[in-house]
Design an enzyme around this catalytic site. Sequence first.
Site: not given
Length: 379
Positions: A46, A100, A170, A195
């Site tokens: 984590r 987005y 981004d 992506k």
Amino acid sequence: MRFDTLAVHGGERVPGPSGSVVFPIFQGTVFTSEPGESYHDIKYHRLNSTPTQTYLHDKLAALEGAEAAVATSSGMAAVTTILHTLLGKGDHLLVSDVLYGGTHDFVTAHAERLGWEYSTIDPQDPSSWAVRDNTRAVLVETITNPLMRVARLREVVEFARSNGIVSVVDNTFASPVNFRPAVAGFDLVFNSATKYLNGHSDLVAGSVAGSSALVEQVRHTLNLYGGSLDPHAGFLLARSLKTLGVRVRQQNSNALAVAAFLASSPKIAAVNYAGLPDHPDHGHARDLLAGYGGMLSFRLTGGVEAAETLLAALTLPAVAPSLGGVETLITRPAVTSHAGMSAEDRAAVGITDDLIRLSVGIEDAGDLLADFAQALDKV
């Protein structure tokens, strides 16, 4: 090293564990600790500090040309963790007016509840940008989703530096093959690694890269929110990064061919692709980008009915909402990626109901063009 060499060798351990050429998956979550280790340096999954994770982080940083990087469990985990790191109660954020859908929804639905303020800016018009005393960051996209506008990226960097705020971009649609924001001066760059970075439609991940100091702050926030990437997905992502340049250049070439073909058809009302000379951002995109990317969008003269007819007639592209994979994908953003926006918000930024978004894969360009030709004949 040039990009393709970096993609193969960047971040690699030589020799690898037990002489392995391919860095293995460290599936374990428990590692021995060292005396005096700080909380964030303990090897624990984590905390994004296990061997598979740090290997992936080094590889991502090498490809971005950045000092450091950290992987996240999704692209949304990347952007939300960045914003939670940079903004506190009473702080102000400048954001692009076209984002987005997930990023748009997060900012518009949660900023007020979190005590943040935000203003939208037109990334094409630097003269309209203005900071407040409480402005902390500016967030834009390299190539916008789904209208393929290319921001005035150099001006964004200069604006942020001159005003003492953090520049965030981004870079999902461009990938570091076509644009390397950290090299261009952006403070933080993030990707939906689901992506292009992965490119095989088989995992969900995100990435954040930038200066060591800022990335470490982001990692500390990420450690508390728990958005770490699991070892197997990290292994697959590192594997995929090795072919990133080869894949994206083919997608660049294919997308340009498809965009030009569509633009020549009388059944097409508009094509959005910065590689076309009549695109409004073609001039500065040509100077900024090494390639125009594998994404384009377009509208048919027959509206939504014609769009649905085309989607049904195509045989190679899958009608699916994601992007960046080796296979060609096609969708209508109004009912998928941007369905969370109100109809009024979509209309205000030009996302019409009949807009079609195309993620071009690595298939043979001739086969793609033939498929679009036969599908257009049915419209």
